[in-house]
Scaffold this motif. Structure first.
Motif, mmCIF file in Angstrom:
data_model
loop_
_atom_site.group_PDB
_atom_site.id
_atom_site.type_symbol
_atom_site.label_atom_id
_atom_site.label_comp_id
_atom_site.label_asym_id
_atom_site.label_seq_id
_atom_site.Cartn_x
_atom_site.Cartn_y
_atom_site.Cartn_z
ATOM 1 N N ARG A 106 34.100 41.096 36.215
ATOM 2 C CA ARG A 106 33.218 39.948 36.876
ATOM 3 C C ARG A 106 32.833 39.841 38.391
ATOM 4 N NH1 ARG A 106 32.594 40.180 31.962
ATOM 5 N NH2 ARG A 106 33.017 38.765 30.346
ATOM 6 N N PHE A 107 31.655 39.692 38.676
ATOM 7 C CA PHE A 107 31.631 39.577 39.886
ATOM 8 C C PHE A 107 31.194 37.795 40.279
ATOM 9 C CE2 PHE A 107 30.807 43.975 38.703
ATOM 10 C CZ PHE A 107 31.826 44.353 39.306
ATOM 11 N N ARG A 108 31.792 37.280 41.302
ATOM 12 C CA ARG A 108 31.372 35.839 41.211
ATOM 13 C C ARG A 108 30.827 35.471 42.759
ATOM 14 N NH1 ARG A 108 32.762 34.381 36.594
ATOM 15 N NH2 ARG A 108 34.880 35.111 35.613
ATOM 16 N N LYS A 109 30.774 36.347 43.627
ATOM 17 C CA LYS A 109 30.624 35.831 45.015
ATOM 18 C C LYS A 109 30.219 37.218 45.724
ATOM 19 C CE LYS A 109 31.566 32.882 48.897
ATOM 20 N NZ LYS A 109 32.199 32.760 49.630
ATOM 21 N N PRO A 110 29.019 37.320 46.543
ATOM 22 C CA PRO A 110 28.889 38.346 47.446
ATOM 23 C C PRO A 110 30.098 38.805 48.403
ATOM 24 C CG PRO A 110 27.072 37.271 47.180
ATOM 25 C CD PRO A 110 27.921 36.298 46.556
ATOM 26 N N ILE A 112 30.600 40.368 52.032
ATOM 27 C CA ILE A 112 29.479 40.587 52.949
ATOM 28 C C ILE A 112 30.542 41.196 54.344
ATOM 29 C CG2 ILE A 112 27.700 39.321 52.330
ATOM 30 C CD1 ILE A 112 28.718 37.239 54.690
ATOM 31 N N PRO A 113 30.035 41.872 55.187
ATOM 32 C CA PRO A 113 30.525 42.288 56.416
ATOM 33 C C PRO A 113 31.218 41.245 57.347
ATOM 34 C CG PRO A 113 28.484 43.464 56.385
ATOM 35 C CD PRO A 113 28.490 42.317 55.423
ATOM 36 N N GLY A 114 32.522 41.302 57.417
ATOM 37 C CA GLY A 114 33.373 40.349 58.230
ATOM 38 C C GLY A 114 34.273 39.767 57.384
ATOM 39 N N ASP A 115 34.172 39.846 55.861
ATOM 40 C CA ASP A 115 35.061 39.497 54.986
ATOM 41 C C ASP A 115 36.402 40.375 55.067
ATOM 42 O OD1 ASP A 115 33.463 37.408 54.257
ATOM 43 O OD2 ASP A 115 32.808 38.517 52.324
ATOM 44 N N GLN A 116 37.358 39.719 54.682
ATOM 45 C CA GLN A 116 38.716 40.239 54.487
ATOM 46 C C GLN A 116 38.977 40.392 52.779
ATOM 47 O OE1 GLN A 116 42.905 39.355 55.307
ATOM 48 N NE2 GLN A 116 42.858 41.287 56.663
ATOM 49 N N LEU A 117 39.009 41.430 52.169
ATOM 50 C CA LEU A 117 39.201 41.229 50.610
ATOM 51 C C LEU A 117 40.695 41.405 50.482
ATOM 52 C CD1 LEU A 117 36.603 44.030 48.894
ATOM 53 C CD2 LEU A 117 37.076 41.500 48.489
ATOM 54 N N ARG A 118 41.064 40.753 49.799
ATOM 55 C CA ARG A 118 42.629 40.609 49.317
ATOM 56 C C ARG A 118 42.460 40.900 47.820
ATOM 57 N NH1 ARG A 118 46.051 38.378 53.165
ATOM 58 N NH2 ARG A 118 47.482 37.884 51.811
ATOM 59 N N LEU A 119 43.154 42.083 47.424
ATOM 60 C CA LEU A 119 43.095 42.459 46.239
ATOM 61 C C LEU A 119 44.315 42.472 45.422
ATOM 62 C CD1 LEU A 119 41.718 45.827 47.943
ATOM 63 C CD2 LEU A 119 40.276 44.294 46.415
ATOM 64 N N HIS A 120 44.462 41.393 44.548
ATOM 65 C CA HIS A 120 45.596 41.345 43.773
ATOM 66 C C HIS A 120 45.699 42.110 42.637
ATOM 67 C CE1 HIS A 120 46.465 37.388 46.335
ATOM 68 N NE2 HIS A 120 45.298 37.601 46.607
ATOM 69 N N VAL A 121 46.740 42.954 42.455
ATOM 70 C CA VAL A 121 46.618 43.591 41.203
ATOM 71 C C VAL A 121 48.096 43.362 40.527
ATOM 72 C CG1 VAL A 121 45.163 45.375 41.896
ATOM 73 C CG2 VAL A 121 47.401 45.660 42.236
ATOM 74 N N ALA A 122 48.039 43.079 39.120
ATOM 75 C CA ALA A 122 49.350 42.790 38.545
ATOM 76 C C ALA A 122 49.390 43.956 37.221
ATOM 77 C CB ALA A 122 49.676 41.495 38.119
ATOM 78 N N LYS A 123 50.559 44.518 36.974
ATOM 79 C CA LYS A 123 50.796 45.370 35.947
ATOM 80 C C LYS A 123 50.617 44.529 34.756
ATOM 81 C CE LYS A 123 54.479 46.715 34.411
ATOM 82 N NZ LYS A 123 55.876 47.147 34.273
ATOM 83 N N GLU A 141 40.789 32.935 49.763
ATOM 84 C CA GLU A 141 41.229 32.417 48.766
ATOM 85 C C GLU A 141 40.318 32.019 47.569
ATOM 86 O OE1 GLU A 141 44.553 32.363 47.973
ATOM 87 O OE2 GLU A 141 44.719 33.509 49.741
ATOM 88 N N VAL A 142 39.030 32.686 47.718
ATOM 89 C CA VAL A 142 38.005 32.074 46.700
ATOM 90 C C VAL A 142 38.038 33.724 45.997
ATOM 91 C CG1 VAL A 142 35.633 31.900 46.112
ATOM 92 C CG2 VAL A 142 36.898 30.520 48.123
ATOM 93 N N VAL A 143 37.811 33.473 44.696
ATOM 94 C CA VAL A 143 37.727 34.687 43.693
ATOM 95 C C VAL A 143 36.256 35.293 43.879
ATOM 96 C CG1 VAL A 143 37.671 35.498 41.264
ATOM 97 C CG2 VAL A 143 39.690 34.122 42.232
ATOM 98 N N VAL A 144 36.197 36.611 44.242
ATOM 99 C CA VAL A 144 34.874 37.010 44.336
ATOM 100 C C VAL A 144 34.406 38.165 43.275
ATOM 101 C CG1 VAL A 144 34.682 36.856 46.892
ATOM 102 C CG2 VAL A 144 35.638 38.855 45.925
#
Length: 160
Positions: A106-110, A112-123, A141-144
């Motif tokens: 699911r893709f919730r929000k674009p 864009i340049p300047g964003d820092q993605l925080r990629l939370h992965v859990a087994k 802190e917004v799900v993208v």
């Protein structure tokens, strides 16, 4: 001697130099800059600093750059691959982690340049050489984006 159950609970960080040693991806397809808050065998947070210099922005889209959703999922998968390799330690030598399945993306929000993605992965589970993860990508802190995905660790084929 029994293993200390708290050993896996130690939160560690993996920098870009170690990531490059752990997974085969390279520019322009290396999609994670570092891992933080990694708990071996359980979870990690990958960091991807998104800049206008990313080659995919040339065509996606020239006047309104947006990071392709599939690359956000790839960034989550690379974060998970580093987690797997770090978890297995020396047992991962000569192995490579292959992406197998993506579900419920699911893709919730674009992004864009300047964003820092925080990629939370859990087994979610691990059986044999197959690992299944739940990933959630956030910016401020917004799900993208989010997805579940699986990967298999296999012997790396020798280079000709």
């Amino acid at each position: 001697m029994q293993a200390d159950p708290q050993e896996n609970q130690v939160r560690t960080t993996v920098d870009i130099a170690r990531i490059i040693d752990m997974i085969p991806h390279r520019y322009p397809f290396l999609m994670v800059d570092k891992l933080i808050d990694m708990v071996r065998g359980e979870s990690a947070i990958g960091i991807k600093n998104v800049t206008i210099n990313e080659p995919f922005f040339q065509g996606h889209f020239p006047n309104r750059p947006v990071m392709p959703g599939v690359l956000i999922v790839e960034a989550m998968a690379q974060t998970a691959a580093v987690l797997v390799v770090e978890t297995l330690g020396v047992r991962a030598e000569g192995k490579i982690v292959y992406f197998m399945i993506v579900e419920n993306a699911r893709f919730r929000k674009p992004v864009i340049p300047g964003d820092q993605l925080r990629l939370h992965v859990a087994k979610e589970r691990h059986r044999g050489n197959v690992w299944k993860f739940r990933g959630v990508a956030k910016v401020d802190e917004v799900v993208v984006a989010e997805a579940t995905f699986a990967a298999m660790i296999m012997d790396e084929e020798p280079q000709p």
